[in-house]
Design a protein around this motif. Structure first.
Motif, PDB file in Angstrom:
ATOM      1  N   GLU A  72     -15.828  -1.108  -0.394  1.00 26.59           N
ATOM      2  CA  GLU A  72     -14.514  -1.660  -0.728  1.00 26.59           C
ATOM      3  C   GLU A  72     -14.127  -1.335  -2.169  1.00 26.59           C
ATOM      4  N   LYS A  73     -15.092  -1.385  -3.050  1.00 28.37           N
ATOM      5  CA  LYS A  73     -14.824  -1.186  -4.469  1.00 28.37           C
ATOM      6  C   LYS A  73     -14.367   0.241  -4.767  1.00 28.37           C
ATOM      7  N   ARG A 104       0.830  -1.216   0.000  1.00 31.45           N
ATOM      8  CA  ARG A 104       0.000   0.000   0.000  1.00 31.45           C
ATOM      9  C   ARG A 104       0.862   1.263   0.000  1.00 31.45           C
ATOM     10  N   HIS A 125      -6.839  -4.860  -7.941  1.00 35.81           N
ATOM     11  CA  HIS A 125      -6.435  -3.471  -8.220  1.00 35.81           C
ATOM     12  C   HIS A 125      -6.715  -2.527  -7.049  1.00 35.81           C
ATOM     13  N   THR A 126      -6.449  -3.001  -5.832  1.00 37.99           N
ATOM     14  CA  THR A 126      -6.607  -2.125  -4.666  1.00 37.99           C
ATOM     15  C   THR A 126      -5.369  -2.078  -3.781  1.00 37.99           C
ATOM     16  N   ASP A 158     -12.353  -8.902  -5.407  1.00 34.15           N
ATOM     17  CA  ASP A 158     -13.575  -8.429  -6.051  1.00 34.15           C
ATOM     18  C   ASP A 158     -14.448  -9.601  -6.482  1.00 34.15           C
ATOM     19  N   ALA A 177      -1.731   1.057  -3.330  1.00 32.14           N
ATOM     20  CA  ALA A 177      -2.621   2.190  -3.068  1.00 32.14           C
ATOM     21  C   ALA A 177      -1.947   3.552  -3.146  1.00 32.14           C
ATOM     22  N   TRP A 197      -8.443  -7.211  -0.148  1.00 34.76           N
ATOM     23  CA  TRP A 197      -9.780  -7.416  -0.712  1.00 34.76           C
ATOM     24  C   TRP A 197      -9.699  -8.293  -1.948  1.00 34.76           C
ATOM     25  N   ALA A 207     -12.029   1.801  -3.613  1.00 37.07           N
ATOM     26  CA  ALA A 207     -10.566   1.909  -3.635  1.00 37.07           C
ATOM     27  C   ALA A 207      -9.959   1.342  -4.910  1.00 37.07           C
ATOM     28  N   GLN A 208     -10.775   0.730  -5.752  1.00 38.12           N
ATOM     29  CA  GLN A 208     -10.274   0.084  -6.966  1.00 38.12           C
ATOM     30  C   GLN A 208      -9.846   1.125  -7.988  1.00 38.12           C
ATOM     31  N   ARG A 209      -8.766   0.816  -8.716  1.00 31.58           N
ATOM     32  CA  ARG A 209      -8.246   1.791  -9.680  1.00 31.58           C
ATOM     33  C   ARG A 209      -7.473   1.094 -10.787  1.00 31.58           C
TER      34      ARG A 209
END
Length: 649
Positions: free
Chosen positions: A641-642, A321, A341-342, A619, A345, A617, A644-646
């Motif tokens: 939670e989602k 992270r 993809h989290t 998905d 970070a 996490w 933070a996805q990128r």
């Protein structure tokens, strides 16, 4: 004689293929080995009189000449006879799984072939083909096919397509193969076989190689040029970094304050573990690992921080992270590695990817270094001479890992009654097994526990198939691993009751081949992994336990199904030791080490764990609309939670 004056030999297509395969070698770092040292198969009307006859003829000729090595289950290394040893599997998918495990154990420098009859025999191999290609593992598949002449049309087990007569079920292999061809005329075998060997030996393009063999063509005679059967050596390349690309990668790494290495399977396949250890020691950069890369650096190295991602540990995931530069070496960045993809970070994170496959090297808008892992690590270390992370950052990694090791010890020694947690079984194995031993697993909740808990000392010790995570892999995989290792070390496959029910029949093959394997069979009366996931996603573990149909509710929520997996294992010819608790498990493991042939250690464990604490996490979408309160709550958590996805751009 051909028109060019070269000598010819008259053989069937199948006989020619067997003789050709026996003369193919791979070479890396000056060491030659048979590229295809054996063949699994099950015979039917599609291949028994073609490939089957060719294998028999080669074996008889080998016996008459005194060559070959067919008395042992270990594939031959250099038979002067041209024999291709045959191993009779019980299920075609199991045979491909065993071949994939063999290739993984040999670091992709050898590949077993698998032959199957037309129709269901061949399509049984498709799942195995997908597993091999997804894992970038070389296997040679020889499915039988419909008649090229089309006189018997439709032949028994032929799928008819009214749009064209040129389609068979073997066309389904195309999307799961790295190379695919159909031999409709004998002379087509020459260029096709050569192209197939190139893919098997290519570290970037390898995977399932499929050559479809119409059953009439297999038995057709042809005058082959003798040059087709000469010894050929396929050199496994070690691509070196391109200088400009190396400079770009060095510039990014040198600018990092909190770099993190993510070591994937490519490090192990390259034999680059020592280079990775030296790189980490010299730079102080922490090293996390993927499922395929565990053991690439020994767990007790000062820079090792363990598994990263959805099933990783808190130490590696905390560093992930914070990382401003991620150096991916031989990883394909699955969703478990990136925690969908989290996990990476840092808003300014950049990637440097080392991979022999440009497709993987380019992921996450990375600075690409298309090269062999070992060559790249040596070049990076030389180019970073004098670079070292700040001691405070290096010490932070050490401290985080030390905290996590306390959690590992807790999970390994819960002393839980009446049924132990599966993590206690893993702990006992981790402490009992040596550096030359191999632990095997693939599916369910166990790979997650193993990635974050297992302390791998060597690259060979940890054998997880988690790219395809195929239930049923473990039992045939143990066969493939043992065939590759010979008599060295113990081969231990951890098998859940769910995956056991998929392919138990290969125990009979292991018995027939007199192979020493230890199976650890965990019985918890359900799918532990999917049950826990179902519960966390609001679906209340529906349909995940092995239960009788309840006459009152109409659901599968009655009493336990009264099957006896220990008795089933014994019925295939294995020796079974039932373990009541962890003390007896440890005692029986030591007994099993000294026993001949396959041994099953049967132990009941708690379906509900507990499992190690999660720190990332994954998905898995939750129903956006539901009348169930459990699903409504899970949907709300999912959306949080989602967020933070990128994409990494």
């Amino acid at each position: 004689m051909t028109s060019s004056g070269s000598r010819t030999v008259r053989l069937t297509v199948a006989q020619a293929l067997v003789r050709f395969l026996a003369a193919q070698y791979s070479e890396r770092d000056g060491v030659e080995r048979r590229l295809v040292p054996g063949i699994f198969g099950i015979f039917g009307h599609g291949n028994v009189a073609g490939v089957g006859q060719a294998l028999l003829q080669a074996q008889v000729q080998a016996e008459e000449s005194g060559g070959g090595d067919s008395v042992t289950a270990r594939p031959v290394t250099d038979p002067a006879s041209g024999e291709l040893p045959y191993y009779m599997a019980r299920n075609e998918q199991g045979a491909v799984n065993a071949a994939a495990a063999f290739a993984k154990t040999t670091n992709r420098l050898q590949a077993l072939a698998v032959t199957a009859s037309i129709g269901p025999g061949s399509t049984n191999m498709i799942t195995g083909a997908a597993l091999a290609t997804t894992n970038r593992l070389p296997v040679l598949l020889l499915p039988s096919d419909i008649f090229a002449t089309r006189y018997p049309d439709p032949v028994l087990q032929q799928l008819e397509d009214p749009r064209t007569l040129d389609i068979s079920v073997n066309d389904a292999f195309k999307p799961v193969s790295r190379y695919w061809d159909r031999i409709n005329r004998p002379e087509q075998l020459v260029p096709s076989a050569l192209a197939a060997m190139r893919v098997l030996a290519d570290p970037a393009e390898t995977g399932a190689v499929t050559i479809c063999l119409p059953q009439d063509v297999q038995a057709e005679a042809f005058d082959w040029p003798e040059e087709f059967f000469r010894k050929r050596v396929w050199h496994v390349a070690r691509p070196v970094p391109e200088p400009a690309a190396l400079d770009r990668a060095l510039a990014v790494i040198a600018s990092a304050k909190k770099p993190l290495v993510v070591a994937g399977g490519g490090v192990i396949y390259s034999g680059a573990s020592e280079a990775l250890r030296e790189f980490a020691t010299a730079t102080g950069i922490p090293v996390a690992d993927t499922q395929a890369g565990k053991g690439a650096i020994n767990w007790d190295h000062r820079c090792a921080v363990g598994g990263v991602g959805s099933t990783g540990n808190s130490a590696a995931n905390t560093l992930a992270r914070e990382a401003d530069v991620v150096i991916g070496i031989g990883t394909r960045y699955s969703d478990f590695t990136t925690a969908s993809h989290t996990i990476f970070a840092n808003p300014d994170v950049r990637f440097v990817n080392v991979n022999v496959v440009p497709f993987d090297a380019a992921k996450h808008s990375a600075t690409m270094l298309v090269a062999d892992a070992g060559e790249a690590l040596s070049a990076l270390q030389a180019g970073l001479d004098g670079f070292r992370v700040e001691e405070s950052y290096a010490q932070r990694a050490v401290d985080l890992d030390a905290e996590w090791q306390k959690v590992v010890d807790e999970c390994y020694h819960r002393d839980q009654t009446p049924l132990p947690a599966q993590t206690e079984v893993f702990g006992a194995l981790n402490e009992l097994m040596g550096e030359d031993d191999v632990v095997i697993n693939a599916a369910g909740s166990m790979p997650g526990d193993l990635q974050c808990l297992w302390r791998a000392s060597t690259p060979e010790q940890y054998h997880l198939e988690y790219a395809y995570s195929c239930m049923g892999y473990e039992i045939p995989a143990a066969m493939g691993v043992r065939m590759a290792k010979g008599e060295q070390g113990q081969v231990v496959a951890i098998v859940g009751d769910g995956t056991y029910q998929m392919l138990p029949m290969e125990i009979a093959t292991i018995v027939a081949e007199r192979l020493k394997v230890i199976f650890v069979l965990l019985q918890n009366h359900g799918f532990a992994s999917i049950g826990a996931l179902s519960e966390s996603r609001g679906s209340q573990r529906f349909g995940t336990k092995y239960r009788m149909r309840n006459e009152q509710t109409g659901r599968l929520d009655g009493e336990n199904i009264p099957f006896d997996l220990a008795a089933n294992a014994a019925s295939w010819g294995a020796q079974v030791l039932t373990c009541h608790g962890m003390d007896e498990f440890r005692e029986n493991y030591r007994r099993a080490e000294g026993m001949d042939g396959p041994v099953v250690l049967y132990i009941e464990t708690d379906l509900y764990g507990p499992n190690p604490p999660g720190s990332a996490w994954w998905d898995v979408p939750v129903s956006q609309v539901s009348e169930l309160e459990s699903t409504q709550l899970a949907s709300k958590e999912y959306e949080e939670e989602k967020a933070a996805q990128r994409h990494y751009l």
